[in-house]
Design an enzyme around this catalytic site. Structure first.
Site, PDB file in Angstrom:
ATOM      1  N   ILE A  35      -3.144  21.364  -6.382  1.00 46.28           N
ATOM      2  CA  ILE A  35      -3.690  20.679  -5.204  1.00 46.28           C
ATOM      3  C   ILE A  35      -5.047  20.115  -5.634  1.00 46.28           C
ATOM      4  O   ILE A  35      -5.814  20.815  -6.304  1.00 46.28           O
ATOM      5  CB  ILE A  35      -3.801  21.692  -4.049  1.00 46.28           C
ATOM      6  CG1 ILE A  35      -2.385  22.015  -3.556  1.00 46.28           C
ATOM      7  CG2 ILE A  35      -4.701  21.195  -2.939  1.00 46.28           C
ATOM      8  CD1 ILE A  35      -2.272  23.305  -2.804  1.00 46.28           C
ATOM      9  N   SER A  94       1.766  20.824 -11.044  1.00 44.20           N
ATOM     10  CA  SER A  94       0.479  20.160 -10.821  1.00 44.20           C
ATOM     11  C   SER A  94      -0.214  20.906  -9.685  1.00 44.20           C
ATOM     12  O   SER A  94       0.442  21.559  -8.875  1.00 44.20           O
ATOM     13  CB  SER A  94       0.693  18.687 -10.454  1.00 44.20           C
ATOM     14  OG  SER A  94       1.486  18.594  -9.282  1.00 44.20           O
ATOM     15  N   CYS A 140       3.659  10.317  -3.351  1.00 42.88           N
ATOM     16  CA  CYS A 140       2.811  10.464  -4.550  1.00 42.88           C
ATOM     17  C   CYS A 140       2.664   9.157  -5.317  1.00 42.88           C
ATOM     18  O   CYS A 140       1.933   9.092  -6.306  1.00 42.88           O
ATOM     19  CB  CYS A 140       3.376  11.538  -5.462  1.00 42.88           C
ATOM     20  SG  CYS A 140       3.641  13.100  -4.628  1.00 42.88           S
ATOM     21  N   LYS A 180      -0.692  17.417 -14.276  1.00 46.63           N
ATOM     22  CA  LYS A 180      -0.715  18.868 -14.477  1.00 46.63           C
ATOM     23  C   LYS A 180      -2.122  19.426 -14.686  1.00 46.63           C
ATOM     24  O   LYS A 180      -2.469  20.453 -14.122  1.00 46.63           O
ATOM     25  CB  LYS A 180       0.185  19.210 -15.682  1.00 46.63           C
ATOM     26  CG  LYS A 180       0.055  20.616 -16.204  1.00 46.63           C
ATOM     27  CD  LYS A 180       0.653  21.615 -15.219  1.00 46.63           C
ATOM     28  CE  LYS A 180       0.255  23.036 -15.526  1.00 46.63           C
ATOM     29  NZ  LYS A 180      -1.073  23.411 -15.003  1.00 46.63           N
ATOM     30  N   HIS A 218      -3.666  16.169  -9.296  1.00 46.91           N
ATOM     31  CA  HIS A 218      -2.745  15.249  -8.620  1.00 46.91           C
ATOM     32  C   HIS A 218      -3.157  15.046  -7.165  1.00 46.91           C
ATOM     33  O   HIS A 218      -2.527  15.575  -6.248  1.00 46.91           O
ATOM     34  CB  HIS A 218      -1.323  15.817  -8.731  1.00 46.91           C
ATOM     35  CG  HIS A 218      -0.256  14.963  -8.106  1.00 46.91           C
ATOM     36  ND1 HIS A 218      -0.394  13.604  -7.909  1.00 46.91           N
ATOM     37  CD2 HIS A 218       0.981  15.291  -7.631  1.00 46.91           C
ATOM     38  CE1 HIS A 218       0.710  13.138  -7.338  1.00 46.91           C
ATOM     39  NE2 HIS A 218       1.548  14.141  -7.151  1.00 46.91           N
TER      40      HIS A 218
END
Ligand code: COA
Length: 393
Positions: free
Chosen positions: A213, A211, A86, A334, A338
């Site tokens: 998809i 968060s 990430c 959130k 993300h």
């Protein structure tokens, strides 16, 4: 200390709409970010010497996105893809900044992209967990990422006498600012009650603690300081980057209320920038809130407050725009979304807009110190990047 001419500055930013983007191919999504970034910088493709792309990509239609997006966007310069889970976007920024600092380029693009909805949800969630195929907990227990962060949340809530309602305050803040951000995936407010009623994903974390998809892309145009000042009246300098890695075997960690890699990355960034920490030096923060507990731990790992006091910042609304430490005024991971490889660059875009005073109504911070801080985590602290930006004045 380097002069501004010797540093690297952001001179252009571009951001796609985040969300479920089945309407575009990965190349088209990339162009949605690159085109406005080039226009903002006032340069064309032929001016760009180097191009890096943060991407995780296991669920995607394209395994060489740096090649195909670069070609679609008319970038014939050298390129490469960076992967740091990430934090892939921050890794992309690092490589592009280094290409300028090393003298190999004058103008570079750092970009990030992810097209997660190319696969069904169940597959995506398994693939995020499988990022750690050889992670001990994944191999033995099939642990998912919400599961990893749920371990931290359980320990934190117990150690610091906090409640799930406290964590939900982070979701309420995120959705408030997401509702003001035209690029955010979720543009609607929520409440602690609604958050508490949402389904458990991995106890104590619920849907509204997570968060989502996301498909999305973001890009920044970078230039050497002396070039940057000719291109832009408001260059935003990348003052320092700190980075660190953490063990893939959670059982080796000795603290489950914070991420050691974040702490080490932050210390390195402050040292390189010649700053005494986070508490008095920044107008705006972007922190990695992949789950609500991650935001609380970030406040503490960055040194805004002592251990166990992060939850109090949420309770007192001290990280809202008018609080002491404005954080994630774009909705954060959130609510903004993300898209794994794009997140680090999206955070850089947001800090640039904030420092230039260009954030949308209701979410522009008061800029007095002229500095912003970005915190981007890969995995559960398997990678951490902390980047410090300034207006250079
Ligand atoms: N916050 C708020 N609403 C969300 C949401 C979120 N994070 N995720 C999904 N929703 C909404 C959807 O819009 C949808 O609403 P609708 O029914 O009105 O259309 C509904 O909730 C169901 O969405 P769906 O995508 O089917 O949910 P899901 O149960 O398949 O997935 C999670 C939800 C939280 C499990 C999944 O998004 C997830 O695993 N997130 C974490 C991703 C992750 O680990 N990233 C890496 C972090 S390090």
């Amino acid at each position: 200390m380097k002069s501004n001419d010797e540093k690297v500055a952001i001179v252009g930013v571009g951001h796609s709409k985040f969300g479920k983007r089945l309407d575009v191919s990965i190349n088209e999504l990339g162009w949605e970010a690159i085109k406005p970034a080039l226009q903002d910088a006032g340069v064309t493709q032929k001016d760009v010497d180097f191009y890096s792309l943060g991407n995780f990509g296991y669920w995607s239609e394209e395994i060489l996105p740096a090649v195909t997006i670069g070609e679609y966007a008319g970038l014939s310069c050298g390129s490469l893809k960076t992967e740091a889970a990430c934090a892939s976007g921050s890794a992309s920024l690092k490589i592009a900044v280094d290409s300028i600092l090393s003298g190999n380029s004058e103008i570079a693009i750092a970009m990030g992209i992810e097209k997660m909805y190319n696969s069904p949800n169940g597959t995506i969630i398994e693939l995020i967990g499988r990022a750690g195929n050889y992670f001990w907990e994944f191999e033995n227990f099939g642990m998912t990422f919400p599961g990893y962060y749920a371990l931290y949340a359980t320990k934190y809530l117990d150690a610091y006498h906090s409640r799930e309602e406290d964590l939900c305050e982070a979701a309420v803040k995120a959705h408030h600012y997401g509702s003001l951000n035209p690029y955010a995936q979720f543009q609607k407010e929520t409440s602690v009650e609604e958050c508490m009623k949402s389904k458990y994903v991995s106890r104590p974390l619920k849907l509204m603690d997570s968060s989502p998809i996301t498909d999305g892309a973001a890009a920044v145009v970078l230039a050497r300081g002396d070039v940057a000042k000719k291109l832009s009246d408001t260059p935003v300098f990348v003052e320092a980057q700190g980075y660190a890695s953490g063990t893939a075997y959670m059982g080796r960690r000795d603290d489950y209320t914070g991420l050691e890699a974040s702490r080490r990355a932050a210390e390195a960034a402050y040292r390189k920038a010649g700053l005494d920490g986070a508490a008095n030096n920044f107008d705006i923060f972007e922190v990695h809130d992949c789950f609500t507990i991650a935001e609380v731990m970030a406040y503490e790992d960055l040194g805004l407050v002592k251990k166990g006091e992060g939850i109090q910042l949420l309770r007192e609304h001290q990280t809202y725009r008018d609080g002491k430490y404005p954080a994630n005024l774009d909705g954060g991971l959130k609510s903004k979304g993300h898209p794994i490889g794009a997140t680090g660059i999206s955070q850089a875009v947001e800090i640039t807009k904030q420092l230039r005073g260009e954030a949308e109504k209701g979410r522009q911070a008061d800029i007095r110190k002229g500095r912003g801080l970005q915190h981007n985590v890969g995995g559960t602290g398997h990678y951490a990047y902390v980047t410090i930006y300034s207006r250079g004045d």
